[in-house]
Design a protein around this motif. Sequence first.
Motif, PDB file in Angstrom:
ATOM      1  N   LEU A   1       4.258  18.186  -1.220  1.00 13.72           N
ATOM      2  CA  LEU A   1       4.478  16.815  -1.272  1.00 13.72           C
ATOM      3  C   LEU A   1       3.646  16.211  -2.533  1.00 13.72           C
ATOM      4  CD1 LEU A   1       6.285  14.245  -0.658  1.00 13.72           C
ATOM      5  CD2 LEU A   1       4.590  13.731   0.943  1.00 13.72           C
ATOM      6  N   MET A   2       2.364  16.400  -2.220  1.00 12.83           N
ATOM      7  CA  MET A   2       1.329  15.704  -3.335  1.00 12.83           C
ATOM      8  C   MET A   2       1.452  16.333  -4.668  1.00 12.83           C
ATOM      9  SD  MET A   2      -0.351  13.894  -1.371  1.00 12.83           S
ATOM     10  CE  MET A   2      -1.879  13.273  -2.009  1.00 12.83           C
ATOM     11  N   ARG A   3       1.705  17.772  -4.659  1.00 13.83           N
ATOM     12  CA  ARG A   3       1.883  18.108  -5.992  1.00 13.83           C
ATOM     13  C   ARG A   3       3.219  17.780  -6.722  1.00 13.83           C
ATOM     14  NH1 ARG A   3       3.289  23.768  -4.769  1.00 13.83           N
ATOM     15  NH2 ARG A   3       5.317  22.790  -4.773  1.00 13.83           N
ATOM     16  N   ASP A   4       4.531  17.862  -5.884  1.00 10.51           N
ATOM     17  CA  ASP A   4       5.643  17.298  -6.681  1.00 10.51           C
ATOM     18  C   ASP A   4       5.703  15.933  -7.053  1.00 10.51           C
ATOM     19  OD1 ASP A   4       6.120  20.111  -6.060  1.00 10.51           O
ATOM     20  OD2 ASP A   4       7.598  19.771  -4.477  1.00 10.51           O
TER      21      ASP A   4
ATOM     22  N   LEU B   1      -9.681  10.073   8.171  1.00 10.94           N
ATOM     23  CA  LEU B   1     -11.219   9.958   8.186  1.00 10.94           C
ATOM     24  C   LEU B   1     -11.955  10.517   7.070  1.00 10.94           C
ATOM     25  CD1 LEU B   1     -13.592  10.026  10.453  1.00 10.94           C
ATOM     26  CD2 LEU B   1     -13.554  12.283  10.804  1.00 10.94           C
ATOM     27  N   SER B   2     -11.241  11.401   6.585  1.00 11.27           N
ATOM     28  CA  SER B   2     -11.795  12.157   5.204  1.00 11.27           C
ATOM     29  C   SER B   2     -11.502  11.071   3.898  1.00 11.27           C
ATOM     30  CB  SER B   2     -11.471  13.491   4.807  1.00 11.27           C
ATOM     31  OG  SER B   2      -9.906  13.326   4.826  1.00 11.27           O
ATOM     32  N   LEU B   3     -10.281  10.434   4.172  1.00 16.48           N
ATOM     33  CA  LEU B   3      -9.988   9.560   3.026  1.00 16.48           C
ATOM     34  C   LEU B   3     -10.487   8.014   3.047  1.00 16.48           C
ATOM     35  CD1 LEU B   3      -6.408  10.718   2.066  1.00 16.48           C
ATOM     36  CD2 LEU B   3      -8.478  10.975   1.027  1.00 16.48           C
ATOM     37  N   ASP B   4     -11.108   7.909   4.432  1.00 10.86           N
ATOM     38  CA  ASP B   4     -11.423   6.391   4.721  1.00 10.86           C
ATOM     39  C   ASP B   4     -10.438   5.471   4.649  1.00 10.86           C
ATOM     40  OD1 ASP B   4     -13.187   4.791   5.851  1.00 10.86           O
ATOM     41  OD2 ASP B   4     -14.302   4.288   3.920  1.00 10.86           O
ATOM     42  N   VAL B   5      -9.204   5.708   5.109  1.00  8.01           N
ATOM     43  CA  VAL B   5      -8.271   4.655   5.059  1.00  8.01           C
ATOM     44  C   VAL B   5      -7.547   4.383   6.545  1.00  8.01           C
ATOM     45  CG1 VAL B   5      -7.372   5.562   2.631  1.00  8.01           C
ATOM     46  CG2 VAL B   5      -6.491   6.253   4.729  1.00  8.01           C
ATOM     47  N   PRO B   6      -6.861   3.417   6.901  1.00  7.50           N
ATOM     48  CA  PRO B   6      -6.521   3.166   7.993  1.00  7.50           C
ATOM     49  C   PRO B   6      -5.491   3.932   8.553  1.00  7.50           C
ATOM     50  CG  PRO B   6      -6.301   1.164   6.415  1.00  7.50           C
ATOM     51  CD  PRO B   6      -6.817   2.313   5.885  1.00  7.50           C
ATOM     52  N   LEU B   7      -5.366   4.021  10.040  1.00  6.61           N
ATOM     53  CA  LEU B   7      -4.581   5.047  10.704  1.00  6.61           C
ATOM     54  C   LEU B   7      -3.499   4.210  11.443  1.00  6.61           C
ATOM     55  CD1 LEU B   7      -3.820   7.805  11.450  1.00  6.61           C
ATOM     56  CD2 LEU B   7      -5.434   7.661  13.310  1.00  6.61           C
TER      57      LEU B   7
ATOM     58  N   SER C   1      -2.297  11.828  -6.091  1.00  6.87           N
ATOM     59  CA  SER C   1      -3.736  11.929  -5.746  1.00  6.87           C
ATOM     60  C   SER C   1      -4.052  11.520  -4.139  1.00  6.87           C
ATOM     61  CB  SER C   1      -4.504  11.460  -6.734  1.00  6.87           C
ATOM     62  OG  SER C   1      -5.916  11.164  -6.263  1.00  6.87           O
ATOM     63  N   TRP C   2      -5.007  12.161  -3.962  1.00  4.04           N
ATOM     64  CA  TRP C   2      -5.298  12.023  -2.358  1.00  4.04           C
ATOM     65  C   TRP C   2      -5.823  10.674  -2.369  1.00  4.04           C
ATOM     66  CZ3 TRP C   2      -3.423  14.890   1.350  1.00  4.04           C
ATOM     67  CH2 TRP C   2      -3.024  16.190   0.898  1.00  4.04           C
TER      68      TRP C   2
ATOM     69  N   PRO D   1       0.792  -1.036  -0.170  1.00  2.00           N
ATOM     70  CA  PRO D   1       0.033  -0.119   0.205  1.00  2.00           C
ATOM     71  C   PRO D   1       0.652   1.122  -0.171  1.00  2.00           C
ATOM     72  CG  PRO D   1       0.197  -1.004   2.182  1.00  2.00           C
ATOM     73  CD  PRO D   1       0.745  -1.959   1.216  1.00  2.00           C
ATOM     74  N   LEU D   2       0.464   2.331  -0.554  1.00  2.00           N
ATOM     75  CA  LEU D   2       1.057   3.659  -0.417  1.00  2.00           C
ATOM     76  C   LEU D   2       0.759   4.285   0.978  1.00  2.00           C
ATOM     77  CD1 LEU D   2       2.437   5.943  -1.947  1.00  2.00           C
ATOM     78  CD2 LEU D   2       0.245   6.843  -2.642  1.00  2.00           C
ATOM     79  N   ILE D   3       1.937   4.624   1.645  1.00  2.00           N
ATOM     80  CA  ILE D   3       1.788   4.943   2.946  1.00  2.00           C
ATOM     81  C   ILE D   3       2.137   6.616   2.979  1.00  2.00           C
ATOM     82  CG2 ILE D   3       2.532   4.774   5.281  1.00  2.00           C
ATOM     83  CD1 ILE D   3       3.672   1.698   4.666  1.00  2.00           C
ATOM     84  N   LEU D   4       1.124   7.362   3.595  1.00  2.00           N
ATOM     85  CA  LEU D   4       1.553   8.546   3.662  1.00  2.00           C
ATOM     86  C   LEU D   4       1.961   8.813   5.399  1.00  2.00           C
ATOM     87  CD1 LEU D   4       1.545  11.732   3.161  1.00  2.00           C
ATOM     88  CD2 LEU D   4      -0.818  11.879   3.865  1.00  2.00           C
ATOM     89  N   ALA D   5       3.004   9.357   5.351  1.00  2.00           N
ATOM     90  CA  ALA D   5       3.559   9.384   6.951  1.00  2.00           C
ATOM     91  C   ALA D   5       3.675  10.898   7.492  1.00  2.00           C
ATOM     92  CB  ALA D   5       4.835   8.605   7.081  1.00  2.00           C
ATOM     93  N   ILE D   6       3.362  11.159   8.668  1.00  2.00           N
ATOM     94  CA  ILE D   6       3.759  12.541   9.202  1.00  2.00           C
ATOM     95  C   ILE D   6       4.516  12.240  10.378  1.00  2.00           C
ATOM     96  CG2 ILE D   6       2.486  14.254  10.391  1.00  2.00           C
ATOM     97  CD1 ILE D   6      -0.078  13.391   8.665  1.00  2.00           C
ATOM     98  N   GLU D   7       5.602  13.166  10.656  1.00  2.00           N
ATOM     99  CA  GLU D   7       6.546  13.140  11.857  1.00  2.00           C
ATOM    100  C   GLU D   7       6.271  14.699  12.555  1.00  2.00           C
ATOM    101  OE1 GLU D   7       8.508  11.486  13.823  1.00  2.00           O
ATOM    102  OE2 GLU D   7       9.233  13.644  14.660  1.00  2.00           O
ATOM    103  N   SER D   8       6.043  14.725  13.687  1.00  2.00           N
ATOM    104  CA  SER D   8       6.167  16.041  14.334  1.00  2.00           C
ATOM    105  C   SER D   8       6.408  15.942  15.833  1.00  2.00           C
ATOM    106  CB  SER D   8       4.639  16.666  14.192  1.00  2.00           C
ATOM    107  OG  SER D   8       3.662  15.818  14.986  1.00  2.00           O
TER     108      SER D   8
END
Length: 355
Positions: free
Chosen positions: A61-64, A99-105, A68-69, A2-9
Motif C-alpha cells: 500500500l505504501m509503495r503503490d 509507537l515508532s512513528l509517534d502518532v496517535p492511536l 512515506s511513513w 490528517p492522513l489516517i492509516l487504518a488496519i482491519e483484522s
Amino acid sequence: MPLILAIESSCDDSSVALLQGNRLIGMKQSGQKEHTRFGGVVPELASRAHQECLSLMLNDLMRDTSTSWFDIQVIAYTRGPGLMGALMVGAALAKGLALSLDVPLIGVNHLHGHLVSHFVEQEPDEGIFPMLSLTVSGGHTHLVWLDSWLEGRILCETLDDAAGETFDKCAKMLGLPYPGGPVLDRLASQGNPGAHTWPMPQLGNASYSFSGLKTSVLYYLAKHQPNLSDCAESSLHDLCASIQANVVEVLMKPVKHYARQMKPRSLGLAGGVAANSLLRSRMLALGEQLGCAVHIPPLSWCTDNAAMIAASARILLEQGVIHLEALGEKPLPRWPLMDYFRDLSSLNLSQKSGS
Ligand code: KG4
Ligand code: ZN
C-alpha cells in the motif's frame, strides 16, 4: 484533515487503507481462502493468515500510493468486536506503528465502521439523521436508530444466528462452498422464490431469529433430497431463491415497521450481507416508497475492509470525540455497539465540560 492509516483484522479479511478527509488514497484487502475446506472460519488459521499478510499488504500500500511513513498522522485499527487472536495481530501492528512513528492511536469499533461504510468518500452530512440502519454480516444482525454519528439505539437484533451465518449454513447444507452467501445469491437469481414456503418467526419487531429456517431446511433436505448430487439444477436454484426470499423478508419486516412508524430521514444498509442483490433492491424500493434517501455502500465496502475503519476514525476526529488509546489497552472481542455509544457519550460530556 490528517492522513489516517487504518488496519482491519477482526475476522477472516485482512485489510489496510489510507484515508485523508474523504479521499481514499488506497486500500488493500484480502479474504482468506484457508477456511474454505473447513466450511467456516477457523480462528487460529485466521490469526496466522493475518500475521503473514498484513505487513506485506501494508508495504504494498505504501509503495503503490507513494506514501512515506512520515506522512502518516493517525493510526486507526479495529479494536473489536471479533476473534481475539485475529484482533491481537492487527492491534500489535497498529501499536508498533503508532509507537515508532509517534502518532496517535484510535481503536475503532468494527460495527461503527460498518455503519459509516457508505460515507468513506463523502462529506459526512448531518442532514441524513435520524437514520434507520440495518447492519447484516456473518456475525451481526441488528437494526439501529441513529440520531447522529455517535448516538443511537438498537431497535431489533437477532436472538440466534446472524443473517450471513444463516446464508452460509444453509448454503453448506446445499453442498455449496464457503462463504455460501454470495454463491446462494447468484444461484437464487435463476430460481423461483415461491417454490418453497419456509417458516416466518412470529417475534414482533424487536427480535430477529433464523434458527427455524435453518432447521426446516435441514429436515426438508433429509426427507426430500438426501443425496444432493442427484438434485436437479432447477431444484437447487429454487431452494436458494426461496431461502434468500425468506431471510430478506424476515430482515425487512421490522425495517418497514419502524420506517413507517418513526419516519427516519434516511435508510442505511451495511455489512457483508448488504451485498445481497434482493436485500439491496428491497431497501431501495422501500426508500422510494417512503421518499427517503437510502445509503448502501458499494460492494467492495460491504465486506470487512479498512476503509470503513478509517472512515469511523475520521468521523470521531471531526466530531472532536476521541479516546486516544494508551498502548496497553487490550482488544475487545465482545464490544456491543451500545456500550461504544455510551462510552463516546460520556467522553463527549467530559470533553465538553473540560474535565
Ligand atoms: O461483514 P462481513 O464481511 O464479515 C463479518 O463481519 O461477518 O460479512 C460476511 C458475510 C458472510 O456470511 C457472507 O456469506 C455474507 O456476508 N455475504 C452475503 C453476500 N455477500 C457476502 N450474503 C448474502 N448475499 C451476498 N451476496
Ligand atoms: Zn464485519
